[in-house]
Scaffold this active site. Sequence first.
Site, PDB file in Angstrom:
ATOM      1  N   ASP A  67       0.820  -1.216   0.000  1.00 40.43           N
ATOM      2  CA  ASP A  67       0.000   0.000   0.000  1.00 40.43           C
ATOM      3  C   ASP A  67       0.853   1.264   0.000  1.00 40.43           C
ATOM      4  OD1 ASP A  67       0.931  -0.428   2.586  1.00 40.43           O
ATOM      5  OD2 ASP A  67      -1.029  -0.889   3.414  1.00 40.43           O
ATOM      6  N   ASN A 136      -7.811  -2.627  14.085  1.00 37.56           N
ATOM      7  CA  ASN A 136      -9.212  -2.852  13.693  1.00 37.56           C
ATOM      8  C   ASN A 136      -9.361  -4.026  12.722  1.00 37.56           C
ATOM      9  OD1 ASN A 136      -8.229  -1.875  11.285  1.00 37.56           O
ATOM     10  ND2 ASN A 136      -9.623  -0.132  11.131  1.00 37.56           N
ATOM     11  N   HIS A 138      -7.578  -4.561   9.904  1.00 38.92           N
ATOM     12  CA  HIS A 138      -7.278  -4.355   8.482  1.00 38.92           C
ATOM     13  C   HIS A 138      -5.986  -5.054   8.072  1.00 38.92           C
ATOM     14  CE1 HIS A 138      -5.003  -0.345   9.414  1.00 38.92           C
ATOM     15  NE2 HIS A 138      -4.109  -1.231   9.067  1.00 38.92           N
ATOM     16  N   GLU A 143      -9.749  -1.620   5.048  1.00 37.48           N
ATOM     17  CA  GLU A 143     -10.452  -1.324   6.291  1.00 37.48           C
ATOM     18  C   GLU A 143     -11.704  -2.193   6.412  1.00 37.48           C
ATOM     19  OE1 GLU A 143      -8.877   0.298   8.336  1.00 37.48           O
ATOM     20  OE2 GLU A 143      -8.164   2.266   7.674  1.00 37.48           O
TER      21      GLU A 143
HETATM   22  C1  GLP Z   1      -0.603   0.084   8.690  1.00 40.34           C
HETATM   23  C2  GLP Z   1      -0.316  -0.626   7.333  1.00 40.34           C
HETATM   24  C3  GLP Z   1      -0.534  -2.107   7.460  1.00 40.34           C
HETATM   25  C4  GLP Z   1       0.008  -2.550   8.791  1.00 40.34           C
HETATM   26  C5  GLP Z   1      -0.856  -2.032   9.894  1.00 40.34           C
HETATM   27  C6  GLP Z   1      -0.317  -2.291  11.286  1.00 40.34           C
HETATM   28  O1  GLP Z   1      -1.411   1.170   8.603  1.00 40.34           O
HETATM   29  N1  GLP Z   1      -0.995  -0.154   6.202  1.00 40.34           N
HETATM   30  O2  GLP Z   1       0.094  -2.776   6.367  1.00 40.34           O
HETATM   31  O3  GLP Z   1       0.016  -3.954   8.871  1.00 40.34           O
HETATM   32  O4  GLP Z   1      -1.220  -0.692   9.674  1.00 40.34           O
HETATM   33  O5  GLP Z   1       0.753  -1.449  11.583  1.00 40.34           O
HETATM   34  P1  GLP Z   1       1.829  -1.787  12.683  1.00 40.34           P
HETATM   35  O6  GLP Z   1       2.576  -2.982  12.189  1.00 40.34           O
HETATM   36  O7  GLP Z   1       2.686  -0.580  12.780  1.00 40.34           O
HETATM   37  O8  GLP Z   1       1.087  -2.087  13.934  1.00 40.34           O
END
Ligand code: GLP
Length: 266
Positions: A67, A136, A138, A143
Amino acid sequence: MEIVILPDPGAVARFGAAVLADLVRREPGAVLGLATGSSPLGIYAELAGLVSAGELDCTRATGFALDEYVGIPEDHPQSYASVIRAEVVEPLRMDPARVHVPDGRAADIPAACAAYEAAIRNAGGVAVQILGIGANGHIGFNEPTSSFASRTRIKTLAPRTRADNARFFDDPEDVPTHCLTQGLGTIMDARRLLLVAQGGGKAEAIAATVEGPVTAMAPGSILQHHPAVTVVVDEAAASKLRLADYYRHVFENKPEWQRIAVPPAS
Ligand code: GLP
């Protein structure tokens, strides 16, 4: 789903790195699905250690990021293009020309999304997709209520995601409102999925992903429909799994040949 519960984040990182290193050693031109966020950073650091020690060569591997934000310049330190460059391409000494991130600055967003899908297809598809998970539920930036059939597209970030990611920006208002993300359908096309999570803040999302009903309200739950998923978590992230003892028993008694296998390309 294969559920691997390990004592701490360091063990999660070593396990994840072993899966990827094994793949790249067997298939030097492998296509890696790269994730941003803090969850996979330990994996990348372990892999970088192997590269510096001369035990792993990633120069021929290809990468596709999950992404990207829309609305911040590519050279912004928090653009996922910058993060992937700093955390993956440089330390793993990958060829920058082989590492792709969706173009969040494209004038024609739908065309850029279609081109990204085509590039993944033309590269032969993703061999192993690394995934973190949002609090959440995702994956990528899909989302809650994202379509299970979705492909790469523009999405509006959920307020909780913007709040969670505010820690990376000077001002919470600076967190972009939109992003491009591979769709759930795109992610499900990878040959193998490797979801990593650490810490109690992810415990609920992991329980919903692994043991909850398959529902668009918990996008990660679609992974229950993938034939080759490994969920690697530390004790804290595993703390809400009802069948945790069963998963430990399964893993401890698994024949060696069944561990860390990436299905061959068809
Ligand atoms: C982000 C990314 C995801 C990631 C998630 C968790 O916003 N777009 O790919 O897995 O949220 O983030 P983190 O690993 O920092 O907890």
